[in-house]
Design a protein around this motif. Structure first.
Motif, PDB file in Angstrom:
ATOM      1  N   ALA A 160       0.814  -1.253  -0.070  1.00 30.87           N
ATOM      2  CA  ALA A 160      -0.159  -0.145  -0.156  1.00 30.87           C
ATOM      3  C   ALA A 160       0.858   1.331  -0.031  1.00 30.87           C
ATOM      4  O   ALA A 160       0.519   2.141  -0.560  1.00 30.87           O
ATOM      5  N   ARG A 161       2.022   1.378   1.018  1.00 29.28           N
ATOM      6  CA  ARG A 161       2.927   2.398   0.632  1.00 29.28           C
ATOM      7  C   ARG A 161       3.643   2.523  -0.701  1.00 29.28           C
ATOM      8  O   ARG A 161       3.449   3.590  -1.083  1.00 29.28           O
ATOM      9  N   GLU A 162       3.858   1.544  -1.101  1.00 27.18           N
ATOM     10  CA  GLU A 162       4.724   1.442  -2.630  1.00 27.18           C
ATOM     11  C   GLU A 162       3.645   2.073  -3.449  1.00 27.18           C
ATOM     12  O   GLU A 162       3.888   2.554  -4.617  1.00 27.18           O
ATOM     13  N   ALA A 163       2.193   1.868  -3.347  1.00 26.07           N
ATOM     14  CA  ALA A 163       1.377   2.358  -4.366  1.00 26.07           C
ATOM     15  C   ALA A 163       0.681   3.709  -3.962  1.00 26.07           C
ATOM     16  O   ALA A 163      -0.132   4.356  -4.600  1.00 26.07           O
ATOM     17  N   GLY A 164       1.437   4.405  -3.054  1.00 24.86           N
ATOM     18  CA  GLY A 164       1.022   5.808  -2.698  1.00 24.86           C
ATOM     19  C   GLY A 164       0.242   6.272  -1.586  1.00 24.86           C
ATOM     20  O   GLY A 164       0.123   7.376  -1.296  1.00 24.86           O
ATOM     21  N   TYR A 165       0.011   5.256  -0.976  1.00 26.64           N
ATOM     22  CA  TYR A 165      -0.782   5.409   0.370  1.00 26.64           C
ATOM     23  C   TYR A 165       0.020   5.674   1.438  1.00 26.64           C
ATOM     24  O   TYR A 165       1.355   5.207   1.611  1.00 26.64           O
ATOM     25  N   LEU A 166      -0.476   6.293   2.533  1.00 24.36           N
ATOM     26  CA  LEU A 166       0.270   6.358   3.745  1.00 24.36           C
ATOM     27  C   LEU A 166      -0.183   4.830   4.684  1.00 24.36           C
ATOM     28  O   LEU A 166      -1.237   4.499   4.354  1.00 24.36           O
ATOM     29  N   ALA A 167       0.768   4.407   5.374  1.00 22.82           N
ATOM     30  CA  ALA A 167       0.532   3.138   5.743  1.00 22.82           C
ATOM     31  C   ALA A 167       0.762   3.083   7.163  1.00 22.82           C
ATOM     32  O   ALA A 167       1.926   3.690   7.773  1.00 22.82           O
ATOM     33  N   TYR A 168       0.197   2.681   8.186  1.00 21.09           N
ATOM     34  CA  TYR A 168       0.245   2.741   9.658  1.00 21.09           C
ATOM     35  C   TYR A 168       0.111   1.303  10.285  1.00 21.09           C
ATOM     36  O   TYR A 168      -0.678   0.521   9.844  1.00 21.09           O
ATOM     37  N   LEU A 169       0.973   1.035  11.065  1.00 19.48           N
ATOM     38  CA  LEU A 169       1.020  -0.172  12.057  1.00 19.48           C
ATOM     39  C   LEU A 169       0.952   0.313  13.377  1.00 19.48           C
ATOM     40  O   LEU A 169       1.852   0.869  13.966  1.00 19.48           O
ATOM     41  N   LEU A 170      -0.153   0.046  14.068  1.00 18.77           N
ATOM     42  CA  LEU A 170      -0.513   0.479  15.496  1.00 18.77           C
ATOM     43  C   LEU A 170      -0.561  -0.649  16.297  1.00 18.77           C
ATOM     44  O   LEU A 170      -1.552  -1.456  16.357  1.00 18.77           O
TER      45      LEU A 170
END
Length: 234
Positions: A160-170
């Motif tokens: 998802a990050r590579e596709a341009g989204y911000l990505a979070y692991l909480l």
């Protein structure tokens, strides 16, 4: 997040990962355990416990075990509580941008992430939540048992990050009193490697502790993330 029908008891035993014997008002009740993890350091005979009472006839057991006492404080063990608490927390826009859209259970590729968010600045983000109940000498660790599903989620956060989204692991630590969080390298080395890879790929790894009381839980303070094996602290 709050429970509305709680009572207290004394944990006695865990016949299997889904059920516990808990003494309530002098009577031993068979209760549902809302967490399939090992919980070996928490579910000790004689430990004070909190139960959520079900409506009569709605479930096979009358109660669910949701919290236990450890070293003078409550630890929430309800595996559904972290997502509920995270939804409330995210409504306050804690990620640095005002949230204009918040959806739960959003699909991306072959994964279903816990949250999809959009911000008023055009941000688009996925966020995955992991509840943490394991603490050793003030350090919170995840997982307490191998989790291939968790590794899969992390790999797809990277995508998802590579596709341009911000990505979070909480990582929602379901207690107070910890000084740091780190991946449980000994229990699941692949998960630890995946977390470090994700952090290096731009996935934002966060940990927060929680205020826990008999009737509920809420996300509270930030906790340092220690990646281990030379990985960055966050």
């Amino acid at each position: 997040m709050n429970y509305h029908h709680t009572t207290t008891g004394i944990f006695r035993s865990r016949p299997n990962r889904f059920l516990a014997q808990v003494e309530i008002g002098g009577k031993t009740e068979l209760c549902h355990v809302k967490n399939t993890g090992r919980l070996g350091e928490l579910l000790l005979p004689g430990t004070p416990a909190v139960l959520d009472r079900h409506e009569p006839g709605k479930r096979k057991t009358n109660y669910s075990l949701i919290a236990v006492r450890k070293e003078g404080q409550w630890v929430n063990i309800d595996s559904q509580a972290p997502n509920a608490a995270a939804a409330e927390w995210l409504s306050g826009s804690p990620l640095g941008f005002p949230v204009t859209l918040l959806r739960r259970e959003q699909t991306f590729g072959d994964s279903r992430f816990d949250f999809y968010l959009e911000g008023e600045g055009g941000q688009k983000a996925f966020l995955e939540v992991k509840g943490v109940t394991l603490e050793v000498n003030g350090i919170a660790r995840f997982p307490d048992a191998p989790t291939e599903r968790g590794v899969k989620h992390i790999r797809h956060l990277i995508e998802a990050r590579e596709a341009g989204y911000l990505a979070y692991l909480l990582f929602v630590i379901q207690m107070k009193g910890v000084t740091a969080w780190e991946p449980n390298e000994r229990t699941h080395p692949e998960f630890a490697r995946a977390v470090r890879e994700a952090a290096g790929a731009g996935v934002i790894v966060l940990a927060r502790d929680c205020r826990v009381w008999e009737q509920g839980m809420e996300i509270d303070a930030p906790v340092a993330c220690r990646m281990g094996s030379g990985g960055p602290a966050m």
